[in-house]
Design a protein around this motif. Structure first.
Motif, short mmCIF file in Angstrom:
data_model
loop_
_atom_site.label_atom_id
_atom_site.label_comp_id
_atom_site.label_asym_id
_atom_site.label_seq_id
_atom_site.Cartn_x
_atom_site.Cartn_y
_atom_site.Cartn_z
N PRO A 51 0.81 -1.23 0.00
CA PRO A 51 0.00 0.00 0.00
C PRO A 51 0.84 1.27 0.00
CG PRO A 51 -0.90 -1.58 1.56
CD PRO A 51 0.42 -2.12 1.11
N LEU A 52 1.99 1.25 0.66
CA LEU A 52 2.85 2.42 0.68
C LEU A 52 3.32 2.78 -0.73
CD1 LEU A 52 5.08 1.63 3.80
CD2 LEU A 52 3.06 3.08 3.69
N ASP A 53 3.66 1.75 -1.51
CA ASP A 53 4.15 2.03 -2.85
C ASP A 53 3.02 2.37 -3.81
OD1 ASP A 53 6.98 2.00 -3.85
OD2 ASP A 53 5.96 1.04 -5.52
N VAL A 54 1.84 1.77 -3.61
CA VAL A 54 0.69 2.13 -4.44
C VAL A 54 0.39 3.63 -4.28
CG1 VAL A 54 -1.81 1.85 -4.71
CG2 VAL A 54 -0.36 -0.16 -4.44
N VAL A 55 0.38 4.11 -3.04
CA VAL A 55 0.13 5.53 -2.78
C VAL A 55 1.22 6.38 -3.39
CG1 VAL A 55 0.03 7.28 -0.96
CG2 VAL A 55 -1.27 5.16 -0.73
N LYS A 56 2.48 5.97 -3.25
CA LYS A 56 3.59 6.74 -3.81
C LYS A 56 3.47 6.86 -5.32
CE LYS A 56 7.49 4.84 -4.72
NZ LYS A 56 7.74 5.26 -6.14
N SER A 105 20.31 -2.33 9.81
CA SER A 105 21.20 -2.93 8.82
C SER A 105 20.66 -2.74 7.41
CB SER A 105 21.39 -4.42 9.12
OG SER A 105 20.15 -5.10 9.18
N GLY A 106 19.33 -2.79 7.23
CA GLY A 106 18.74 -2.56 5.92
C GLY A 106 18.98 -1.14 5.44
N THR A 107 18.89 -0.18 6.35
CA THR A 107 19.13 1.22 6.00
C THR A 107 20.57 1.44 5.54
OG1 THR A 107 17.45 1.99 7.56
CG2 THR A 107 19.11 3.59 6.86
N VAL A 108 21.51 0.91 6.31
CA VAL A 108 22.93 1.07 5.96
C VAL A 108 23.24 0.44 4.60
CG1 VAL A 108 25.29 0.44 6.62
CG2 VAL A 108 23.67 1.19 8.37
N ALA A 109 22.76 -0.78 4.38
CA ALA A 109 23.02 -1.47 3.12
C ALA A 109 22.35 -0.75 1.95
CB ALA A 109 22.52 -2.91 3.21
N ALA A 110 21.13 -0.22 2.16
CA ALA A 110 20.42 0.47 1.09
C ALA A 110 21.15 1.73 0.64
CB ALA A 110 19.01 0.82 1.56
N VAL A 111 21.67 2.48 1.59
CA VAL A 111 22.37 3.73 1.26
C VAL A 111 23.68 3.43 0.52
CG1 VAL A 111 23.56 5.73 2.22
CG2 VAL A 111 21.36 5.02 3.17
N LEU A 112 24.44 2.46 0.99
CA LEU A 112 25.74 2.16 0.40
C LEU A 112 25.64 1.57 -1.01
CD1 LEU A 112 27.70 0.77 3.50
CD2 LEU A 112 27.84 3.05 2.47
N THR A 113 24.52 0.91 -1.32
CA THR A 113 24.36 0.28 -2.64
C THR A 113 23.45 1.08 -3.56
OG1 THR A 113 22.54 -1.11 -1.80
CG2 THR A 113 24.77 -2.03 -1.72
N LEU A 114 23.11 2.30 -3.18
CA LEU A 114 22.17 3.10 -3.95
C LEU A 114 22.61 3.35 -5.40
CD1 LEU A 114 19.46 4.48 -3.79
CD2 LEU A 114 20.58 6.52 -2.91
N PRO A 115 23.90 3.65 -5.68
CA PRO A 115 24.28 3.84 -7.09
C PRO A 115 23.96 2.64 -7.98
CG PRO A 115 26.01 4.63 -5.64
CD PRO A 115 25.02 3.92 -4.77
N VAL A 160 15.10 4.28 1.42
CA VAL A 160 15.26 3.97 2.84
C VAL A 160 13.89 3.78 3.50
CG1 VAL A 160 15.98 4.92 5.06
CG2 VAL A 160 17.51 5.05 3.09
N ILE A 161 12.93 4.63 3.14
CA ILE A 161 11.60 4.56 3.74
C ILE A 161 10.96 3.20 3.51
CG2 ILE A 161 9.23 5.41 3.50
CD1 ILE A 161 10.39 8.21 3.21
N LYS A 162 11.23 2.58 2.36
CA LYS A 162 10.63 1.27 2.06
C LYS A 162 11.51 0.11 2.49
CE LYS A 162 9.84 2.39 -2.13
NZ LYS A 162 9.50 2.37 -3.56
N VAL A 163 12.82 0.23 2.26
CA VAL A 163 13.71 -0.89 2.56
C VAL A 163 13.82 -1.14 4.06
CG1 VAL A 163 16.11 -1.65 2.46
CG2 VAL A 163 15.03 -0.70 0.43
N ALA A 164 13.91 -0.07 4.85
CA ALA A 164 14.07 -0.24 6.30
C ALA A 164 12.92 -1.02 6.93
CB ALA A 164 14.25 1.12 6.98
#
Length: 361
Positions: free
Chosen positions: A35-40, A266-276, A328-332
């Protein structure tokens, strides 16, 4: 919340029970995050709606930019925190569930209320079926493989045990991506051309005859470059953070909340570092969508390095990190829900097995 959960990967449960625990986690995560992504997507579509002309690309920001579109507005990327799904819509067909809102949304909460009121609460889960079809088997393979590999490596690496989560996470994700990649390609083909299973078989046979079996793994490279480092970093940090939190709280075993918090961090850290790599993977997925809708006009895909250079030339270094906040909002929360549910499921089966053993004595 104070229920204890075993930190050991095997934990006295069978691979089938590990698969059930991870499958349950994937379903619950999909139910919560979809639902979060449907709204987005609906809010983004309101700002930059599809047109039948040539609206252009709209940026290189992965899940952060307005819905990714091909040259004629016929594909976009839906990302729910667990997996990415490429939606291919010819002349707008097939996208009505995502772009039919007759009202104007003023914000996230307003969108939730109006979608529920005018379209029914089921509309908030418009992207759930493809999520379950792809994410559940991928997650089952991934989490089960991780636990099995970690058990195996623990018995053989000795003093290198600190790096086991890093290695096991990378290998497990590599295996899951390799297995799922052809399924994602097949799903995109069926969606873009409304193929029957017989026509699909002929299409795949033709592609294999022309380009070889490796053509079924198109897009595998950038997916691996993003997901494998993400997985290695995620599991390494998860074990590290969970151990630290248990030590701070004087716990012998992790509770539900400890696992939830560790997964989110841990999800937040990994998401930021692999963003490119996430940005590059989005570009490659859109190229895949273009080639399925316009096979004649499709150009040869660029290498990952060339794509990164092009994004940096067009948008600067910041372009490689576009989409930081939405990702980050979704991955975390997705990581937090998934790992805590999985650990809870393993704990449940472990206690069930112990009770059965006691009854058998």
């Amino acid at each position: 919340m104070a229920e204890k959960m075993s930190p050991s990967p095997g934990g006295g449960i069978t691979p089938l029970q590990q698969m059930l625990a991870s499958g349950t986690g994937a379903i619950l995560t999909s139910l919560f995050v979809t639902p979060l992504d449907v709204v987005k997507i609906r809010l983004q579509a309101q700002r930059t709606p599809f047109s039948k002309g040539n609206p252009g690309r709209g940026g290189s920001g992965g899940c952060s930019q307005p819905p990714w579109r091909a040259a004629c507005g016929d594909c976009f990327l839906y990302c729910n925190g667990l997996m990415d799904h490429l939606y291919v819509c010819q002349n707008g067909n097939g996208c009505t569930a995502w772009y039919k809102a007759p009202t104007h949304f003023t914000g996230t909460l307003d969108a939730f209320v109006k979608i529920t009121r005018y379209e029914g609460i089921r509309s908030l889960w418009s992207g759930l079926p493809p999520t379950l079809v792809m994410a559940v088997p991928a997650t089952v393979i991934y989490f089960t493989a991780y636990d099995q590999l970690r058990d195996y490596l623990h018995a053989r690496m000795g003093s290198w045990g600190h790096y086991i989560p890093l290695l096991a996470g990378a290998l497990a994700r590599l295996g899951a991506v390799t297995v799922i990649s052809p399924l994602e390609l097949i799903r995109t083909k069926m969606q873009s051309r409304q193929l029957s299973y017989r026509e699909l078989r002929v299409c795949i046979q033709s592609a294999v005859a022309q380009d070889g079996w490796l053509s079924l793994w198109r897009g595998w490279g950038p997916t691996v470059l993003r997901d494998v480092p993400f997985s290695a970093l995620y599991w390494f940090n998860y074990e590290l953070v969970r151990t630290w939190l248990c030590r701070q709280a004087w716990l012998d075993e992790a509770t539900f909340m400890v696992s939830f918090t560790s997964g989110a961090i841990s999800g937040t850290v990994a998401a930021v570092l692999t963003l490119p790599f996430d940005v590059v993977k989005t570009q490659r997925q859109i190229e895949l969508g273009d080639s399925e809708v316009h096979p004649v006009a499709a150009s040869k895909p660029s290498s990952t390095w060339l794509l990164m250079q092009r994004i940096r030339a067009e948008s600067g270094t910041r372009g490689l990190f576009a989409g930081f906040l939405p990702r980050v909002i979704k991955v975390a929360p997705a990581c937090a829900i998934m790992i805590s549910t999985y650990e809870f499921g393993k704990s449940f089966f472990q206690k069930l097995n112990q009770e059965r053993q006691l009854r058998g004595l």
